[in-house]
Design a protein around this motif. Structure first.
Motif: not given
Lengths: 152, 202
Positions: A130-131, A133-134, A15, A41-43, A126-128, A46-47
């Motif tokens: 979400t991509e 982050l993951s 974390r 939006r992606y923040d 560009p990469p998203r 929080q991860y």
């Protein structure tokens, strides 16, 4: 005793992923996507991912852009400043292949793999967000989990 | 005092606690309408190379010959997900997000043609371009022997010491003439035009 300590370290590290990013000559598209990760939006926080400007505080280095000649030695310097355990992630097509800049007569010298070890790459132009982050979330445990035990 | 009680009660609500501790948004799912890397629809590829020709990123797509037939392959490290290959393909071999649905609904397509240009100041009249052209050779097999052709159906031939372009519309854009020209005198340009309403040819 050691195992308990290691478990605590694993729990905390899962974390608390500290990220630093470097742009080695991109078109700014990927920078904006990384910026979107920080936005509400992606923040990204929080991860449990935190962004630093100083590579000495970072665990993960996000490399953006096809490598321009001025960055060749500086990129390696930045990589060496990051304390162990560390990992580099290539964001976008440019650090992987040079994308649209990989043409005859171009001054860029991709891929980034030639200069620093890359653990994961996120293709896309560009990469998203979400991509991105993951990718960070999937590569971090592989490198940081049980780091001390693996080192021995 | 009442406000403190209010806050304590608010913070002890299970719903609030759950939201505070867990991840708040779940953005790690890609929406179905997003453009991804082009994937195969399973339809047969006719190896027209329209996808390769229109691709703006070097090395992103290659049409490869396999045992079952021709098949386009996408390289994600090079692909910029612009979707032009999906739109350019006349056979709907590739798909990505909602591009095909939108092109069908709007009845849009890309029409392409080739423009051949010979620079007379560079051309040394060797006739290599006319002889090497695979379409030329197919139309007039005699061409390879003489360099000139008696046929009017060929794409180009040497006439009066000059290369004359007769039928540029027959060009397939293979650029064999360009690679065989010792002086870089001949150029093949691909002209792509977005069209709407059934005007598209390929």
């Amino acid at each position: 005793m050691r195992n308990i300590l290691q478990e605590i370290k694993n729990a905390v590290r899962s974390r608390s992923i500290h990220v630093s990013y470097v742009d080695v000559g991109s078109c700014n598209g990927c920078d904006i996507e990384v910026l979107a990760c920080l936005a509400p939006r992606y923040d990204i926080e929080q991860y449990g991912i935190y962004v630093h400007n100083n590579p000495r505080e970072a665990d993960v280095l996000l490399v953006i852009g096809s490598v321009t000649p001025q960055w060749v030695d500086k990129l390696r310097d930045i990589w060496e400043k990051i304390p162990e355990p560390k990992v580099a992630v290539a964001i976008g097509n440019c650090p992987i292949s040079g994308c649209v800049y990989a043409r005859k007569g171009s001054l860029t010298t991709p891929p980034v793999e030639n200069y620093i070890p890359i653990a994961a790459s996120v293709p896309g132009c560009p990469p998203r967000p979400t991509e991105i982050l993951s990718a960070i979330l999937s590569v971090a445990p592989l490198i940081f989990k049980d780091y001390e035990e693996k080192k021995q | 005092m009442r406000s403190i009680v209010y806050y304590v009660r608010e913070f002890l609500r299970p719903e609030w606690l759950r939201k505070f501790v867990s991840v708040k948004t779940a953005p790690l799912k890609t929406p179905s309408y997003s453009k991804g890397y082009p994937s195969l629809t399973g339809r047969e590829c006719t190896a027209c190379f329209s996808c390769m020709m229109i691709c703006p990123a070097p090395g992103a797509i290659a049409v490869l010959q396999r045992k079952e037939g021709w098949e386009p392959e996408i390289y994600p490290g090079h692909c910029i997900r612009c979707g032009l290959c999906v739109e350019a393909c006349p056979e709907d071999v590739l798909t990505s997000g909602r591009i095909l649905d939108v092109t069908r609904r709007d009845n849009t397509a890309f029409a392409s043609s080739y423009h051949l240009e010979v620079d007379d100041s560079l051309c040394m009249r060797c006739g290599n371009c006319c002889v090497s052209c695979p379409v030329n050779r197919q139309i007039d097999p005699q061409l390879a022997g003489s360099g000139t052709s008696a046929s009017d159906e060929v794409i180009m031939r040497v006439e009066g010491g000059r290369v004359r372009i007769l039928h540029p519309e027959k060009c397939t854009g293979c650029k064999t003439c360009e690679t065989h020209c010792p002086n870089r005198a001949i150029r093949v340009a691909r002209l792509v035009e977005g069209v709407q309403g059934g005007e598209a040819e390929a």
